[in-house]
Write a protein that holds these residues in place. Structure first.
Motif: not given
Length: 173
Positions: A14, A165, A168
Motif C-alpha cells: 500500500e 489497484e 482490500n
C-alpha cells in the motif's frame, strides 16, 4: 546496468502515489530553483492509497523529473520562463497516471525514437543512456505503460500509467 539486466519482481504494498510524487519534488526543488526552473504540481486527491511498488514509482518519477530539469537547463531559448509540471490522475482505463511535462528544449523525432535504447543519450557527456532504459523496464515489470510526447523547442511530456489497484478493506474484529 545491473538493474536493467536483473529480472526483478515489483514489491507491491500500500502506498500513496501523491506522497511519493511530493517526496521526489522535494528532492529536486532546490536544484530546480537555483537554475530558475519552477516546479508545479497538480495532484488528483481521489487516487488515495493504491497497491503498487513505491520504489518503482519513486525511481521512475525521479528520473523523469531530472530529465525534464536537464531539458530546461540545456534549452538555448533563454527568453522562456522554464517550468516542470508534475501531475497525477486516474484515467478512464483504470490506470493511475504520473505525468511530467516540461517546456524545455524538446526532442526531434529521431531522438524520440531512440529514447529507450541502451546507451543512447542526447545529453552528450552528461548522460549515461541508462535512465530511460531502466525506467522503461521498471514500468514494464509493474505491468504499466510509459508514453512520450515531444516537440523540438517546445518541450516534452512523459506519462507513466500503472494499473490502479486499491487495497482490500481489512476486517477489524
Amino acid at each position: 546496468l545491473l538493474t536493467y539486466s536483473k529480472q526483478r519482481e515489483p514489491e507491491f504494498e500500500e502506498c500513496i502515489p501523491n506522497d511519493i510524487a511530493n517526496e521526489v519534488i522535494e528532492l529536486v526543488k532546490d536544484v530546480a530553483g537555483s537554475n530558475g526552473v519552477i516546479i508545479s504540481k497538480e495532484f488528483d486527491n481521489g487516487i488515495g492509497k493504491v497497491v503498487a511498488d513505491p520504489q518503482t514509482i519513486h525511481r521512475s518519477l525521479l528520473n523523469l523529473i531530472n530529465n525534464a530539469l536537464d531539458a530546461c537547463i540545456d534549452d538555448e531559448d533563454i527568453s522562456k520562463k522554464h517550468g516542470i509540471k508534475v501531475k497525477t490522475y486516474k484515467d478512464k482505463n483504470n490506470y493511475f497516471c504520473l505525468e511530467v511535462k516540461d517546456n524545455g528544449c524538446g526532442m526531434d523525432k529521431d531522438t524520440q525514437k531512440q529514447l529507450f535504447n541502451p546507451m543512447f543519450s542526447s545529453k552528450g557527456g552528461k548522460g549515461t543512456g541508462l535512465g530511460l532504459l531502466v525506467t522503461g523496464k521498471l514500468i514494464e515489470e509493474h505491468k504499466g505503460i510509459i508514453e512520450t510526447e515531444t516537440s523540438k523547442g517546445i518541450g516534452s511530456t512523459f506519462r507513466i500509467k500503472l494499473p490502479l489497484e486499491k487495497p482490500n478493506a481489512v476486517d477489524e474484529d
